[in-house]
Design a protein around this motif. Structure first.
Motif, PDB file in Angstrom:
ATOM      1  N   VAL A  71      31.904  -6.481  69.406  1.00  0.00           N
ATOM      2  CA  VAL A  71      32.761  -7.684  69.173  1.00  0.00           C
ATOM      3  C   VAL A  71      34.106  -6.950  69.286  1.00  0.00           C
ATOM      4  N   GLN A  72      35.387  -7.690  68.870  1.00  0.00           N
ATOM      5  CA  GLN A  72      36.738  -7.273  69.146  1.00  0.00           C
ATOM      6  C   GLN A  72      36.703  -5.827  68.674  1.00  0.00           C
ATOM      7  N   ASN A  73      37.714  -5.110  69.010  1.00  0.00           N
ATOM      8  CA  ASN A  73      38.009  -3.621  68.678  1.00  0.00           C
ATOM      9  C   ASN A  73      36.786  -2.504  68.624  1.00  0.00           C
ATOM     10  N   GLN A  74      35.486  -2.991  69.404  1.00  0.00           N
ATOM     11  CA  GLN A  74      34.591  -2.161  69.725  1.00  0.00           C
ATOM     12  C   GLN A  74      34.495  -1.762  70.845  1.00  0.00           C
ATOM     13  N   GLN A  75      33.656  -0.589  71.140  1.00  0.00           N
ATOM     14  CA  GLN A  75      33.248  -0.120  72.740  1.00  0.00           C
ATOM     15  C   GLN A  75      31.938   0.138  72.864  1.00  0.00           C
ATOM     16  N   VAL A  76      31.565   0.153  73.951  1.00  0.00           N
ATOM     17  CA  VAL A  76      30.064   0.340  74.493  1.00  0.00           C
ATOM     18  C   VAL A  76      30.251   1.354  75.612  1.00  0.00           C
ATOM     19  N   SER A  77      29.454   2.246  75.887  1.00  0.00           N
ATOM     20  CA  SER A  77      29.531   3.163  76.954  1.00  0.00           C
ATOM     21  C   SER A  77      28.124   3.161  77.745  1.00  0.00           C
ATOM     22  N   VAL A  78      28.081   3.347  78.989  1.00  0.00           N
ATOM     23  CA  VAL A  78      27.062   3.301  79.666  1.00  0.00           C
ATOM     24  C   VAL A  78      27.126   4.859  80.728  1.00  0.00           C
ATOM     25  N   PRO A  79      26.081   5.587  80.753  1.00  0.00           N
ATOM     26  CA  PRO A  79      26.284   6.699  81.778  1.00  0.00           C
ATOM     27  C   PRO A  79      26.001   6.431  83.095  1.00  0.00           C
ATOM     28  N   GLY A 116      19.340  -0.049  82.303  1.00  0.00           N
ATOM     29  CA  GLY A 116      18.446   0.839  82.121  1.00  0.00           C
ATOM     30  C   GLY A 116      17.252   0.286  81.068  1.00  0.00           C
ATOM     31  N   GLY A 117      17.153  -0.892  80.848  1.00  0.00           N
ATOM     32  CA  GLY A 117      16.133  -1.448  80.028  1.00  0.00           C
ATOM     33  C   GLY A 117      16.430  -1.552  78.502  1.00  0.00           C
ATOM     34  N   GLY A 118      17.667  -1.389  78.411  1.00  0.00           N
ATOM     35  CA  GLY A 118      18.458  -1.550  76.883  1.00  0.00           C
ATOM     36  C   GLY A 118      19.653  -2.342  76.971  1.00  0.00           C
ATOM     37  N   GLU A 119      20.161  -2.749  75.741  1.00  0.00           N
ATOM     38  CA  GLU A 119      21.232  -3.535  75.659  1.00  0.00           C
ATOM     39  C   GLU A 119      21.926  -3.360  74.379  1.00  0.00           C
ATOM     40  N   GLY A 123      28.194   6.254  90.772  1.00  0.00           N
ATOM     41  CA  GLY A 123      28.814   5.007  89.604  1.00  0.00           C
ATOM     42  C   GLY A 123      27.803   4.103  89.211  1.00  0.00           C
ATOM     43  N   ASN A 124      26.569   4.631  89.521  1.00  0.00           N
ATOM     44  CA  ASN A 124      25.431   3.584  89.008  1.00  0.00           C
ATOM     45  C   ASN A 124      24.899   3.782  87.783  1.00  0.00           C
ATOM     46  N   ALA A 125      24.557   3.057  86.808  1.00  0.00           N
ATOM     47  CA  ALA A 125      24.201   3.123  85.334  1.00  0.00           C
ATOM     48  C   ALA A 125      22.743   3.982  85.767  1.00  0.00           C
ATOM     49  N   THR A 126      22.987   4.948  84.736  1.00  0.00           N
ATOM     50  CA  THR A 126      21.550   5.830  84.602  1.00  0.00           C
ATOM     51  C   THR A 126      20.972   5.833  83.264  1.00  0.00           C
ATOM     52  N   GLY A 127      21.357   5.159  82.548  1.00  0.00           N
ATOM     53  CA  GLY A 127      20.664   4.757  81.095  1.00  0.00           C
ATOM     54  C   GLY A 127      20.983   3.529  80.402  1.00  0.00           C
ATOM     55  N   THR A 128      20.701   3.611  79.234  1.00  0.00           N
ATOM     56  CA  THR A 128      20.851   2.501  78.316  1.00  0.00           C
ATOM     57  C   THR A 128      22.343   2.666  77.542  1.00  0.00           C
ATOM     58  N   PRO A 129      22.937   1.253  77.415  1.00  0.00           N
ATOM     59  CA  PRO A 129      24.444   1.396  76.765  1.00  0.00           C
ATOM     60  C   PRO A 129      24.145   2.272  75.266  1.00  0.00           C
ATOM     61  N   THR A 130      25.189   2.630  74.996  1.00  0.00           N
ATOM     62  CA  THR A 130      25.451   3.209  73.426  1.00  0.00           C
ATOM     63  C   THR A 130      25.427   2.011  72.625  1.00  0.00           C
TER      64      THR A 130
END
Length: 531
Positions: free
Chosen positions: A245-253, A238-241, A258-265
């Motif tokens: 690192v280890q023990n961290q989590q990123v979410s994408v709406p 979604g134009g963002g990034e 099942g298609n990405a609709t926004g930028t990652p958290t």
């Protein structure tokens, strides 16, 4: 008065004798007396000292994959356990663990499980070729639980770099196993086994680059979660990034398909409960030394810089990647030594050193006339900094040739030309998926001039064809022209990754009022590291 000493000596002897009995059971069996070896008093000590804890589920899965799938090649799937269906051209059936099949574009893979034990889990192992500087590199994908993969698109040759989507690419849906309360009961463990390479893939239209191992779970209509087991990752959508690192989590709406609709958290730390409740308990280990993790990112940046300065231009990608991990991942940069970080960034600029070559030919043709102007800028020095700035030195735009050729002439024709000057108005290097995107804006700081003088005595000299290059170049580069400023933005560069790091070629042609105008513009970004 001597009896207490006697009693003390007896007690000391007795304790020493007991100590020898405790040591006996851990001696080699051949040295033990049979009566002593079977003494129940000492068996718990033996068991406690040499026994090992049972292997966790992830270790058991890994062992089975290693046993069954050692012969799996790139762009192939290996059947490990349970119910696994592969829909390829003509279909494919798995009958025995260790069966291997080729993957093709459009393949569909379904994995369905009934429980959370090794025997209840369904498991498949994929190796997908990915772009890297070294040949034959691939990502390992462990599918487990309830997983469906569709729309598989494979990376086969470096020509696939020109495709708009980072390959390999797939759509993923994972559904928790019924009756299993543990977290992460279904998903894909993606591992980059090449320690010094960065490999990318696209999942649900989000590009993910890994130098490590990640657990990916995706619920259409909700979100996709990328959880780092070790190393670092970069997720873009979604134009963002977002980097993690280890023990961290990123979410994408995700939308319902099942298609990405926004930028990652922004990456977040896993909680203690999330560690304790993971089904693959040995995959995610709580990190104890955050400083060591941050220093590892700095080490990888320095290693990439060393190789880049040595002339391996493909490591420009790695330099940009690790600098973003340091700058944009929560909790990393504050743990680094400021002096060492400043030194690393200064050296990285020596890697990000280039020359821009600009070559332009414009031509005008008519039944009664042909004009050609060919200009070249041999090499404008440009150095990029990790904070997004750049340093460039203006460079002359020289004529290689200028011709004015009428179908007929009453006298001599004398061409004249004066060099111009170009400056870099803007420039950027960005990593997108598995390649580096280049954008430059060149400004005509001083316009070149060209004209021809026709001498036909006794008439006075006639000046014709003035400003041919400027007129035709500006006209045919309307799409790049940043009006009203005499600047031209070139963003459609082709990533090459070698000494000629990137190039762009713009070819235009129009016919108006009986005149045909042609323009060919060629730019090359040449890597010139400062050693």
């Amino acid at each position: 008065m001597k009896r207490p000493l006697f009693h003390f000596a007896l007690r000391l002897f007795y304790l020493s004798w007991l100590a020898t009995l405790v040591v006996i059971p851990i001696q080699p069996a051949a040295a033990q007396d049979s009566a002593t070896a079977t003494n129940d008093v000492f068996l718990p000590l033996v068991a406690g000292g040499s026994g090992a804890a049972p292997a966790g589920l992830y270790t058991q899965i890994s062992a089975r994959v290693a046993q069954m799938c050692g012969a799996t090649g790139l762009n192939q799937i290996c059947y490990v356990n349970g119910t696994v269906e592969l829909t390829n051209a003509g279909g494919a059936n798995f009958s025995h663990p260790g069966d291997i099949a080729d993957l093709i574009d459009g393949a569909r893979i379904s994995v369905a499980s009934t429980g959370a034990t090794l025997e209840q889990l369904s498991i498949a192992w994929l190796r997908l070729r990915a772009y890297a500087g070294a040949p034959d590199q691939g990502l390992n994908l462990l599918l487990f639980g309830n997983v469906e993969i569709t729309d598989l698109a494979l990376f086969t040759t470096d020509a696939d770099l020109e495709k708009p989507t980072t390959l390999p690419s797939l759509h993923l849906a994972s559904i928790p196993i019924d009756g299993v309360a543990a977290l992460g009961s279904s998903g894909v463990v993606v591992t980059n086994p090449a320690e010094e390479e960065l490999l990318s893939l696209t999942v649900n239209n989000a590009a993910i680059t890994l130098g490590s191992t990640a657990l990916i779970e995706a619920t259409p209509g909700a979100e996709m979660k990328v959880t780092m087991a070790n190393g670092a990752s970069r997720t873009e959508a979604g134009g963002g990034e977002s980097t993690a690192v280890q023990n961290q989590q990123v979410s994408v709406p995700l939308d319902g398909n099942g298609n990405a609709t926004g930028t990652p958290t922004t990456a977040r730390e896993l909680t203690d409960d999330e560690f304790l409740e993971q089904m693959l308990d040995e995959l995610l280990q709580k990190l104890r030394d955050n400083i060591a993790l941050a220093n590892r990112a700095l080490e990888r940046l320095n290693l990439a810089t060393d190789r880049c300065i040595a002339g391996q231009a493909r490591y420009i990608y790695n330099v940009l990647y690790w600098s973003r991990v340091i700058e944009r991942t929560p909790g990393v940069k504050p743990l680094l030594n400021k002096t060492l970080l400043a030194q690393a960034y200064s050296r990285a600029a020596n890697c990000l050193s280039f020359e821009v070559v600009f070559d332009s030919t414009v031509q005008t043709t008519h039944p009664d006339l042909r004009m050609t102007s060919h200009l070249n800028m041999a090499g404008m020095p440009v150095q990029f900094l990790l904070d997004g700035r750049f340093i460039a030195i203006n460079h002359s735009l020289d004529y290689l040739s200028y011709e004015y050729v009428p179908s007929a002439s009453c006298g001599a024709i004398q061409p004249s030309r004066t060099a111009g000057e170009l400056e870099m108005d803007n420039a950027a290097l960005e990593i997108v998926g598995n390649r580096v995107r280049v954008a430059t804006t060149l400004r005509v700081a001083q316009q070149p001039t060209d004209f021809a003088t026709i001498t036909c005595p006794p008439a006075p000299p006639l000046v014709v064809g003035q400003q041919h290059w400027v007129s035709v170049f500006y006209h045919l580069h309307e799409a790049e022209w940043q009006k009203p400023d005499p600047s031209f933005r070139f963003s459609d560069w082709k990533y090459l990754g070698g000494e000629n790091f990137a190039e762009t070629i713009v070819v235009r042609n129009i016919t108006e009022g009986g005149f045909t105008f042609d323009a060919t513009t060629y730019l090359i970004l040449v890597h010139t590291p400062v050693k």
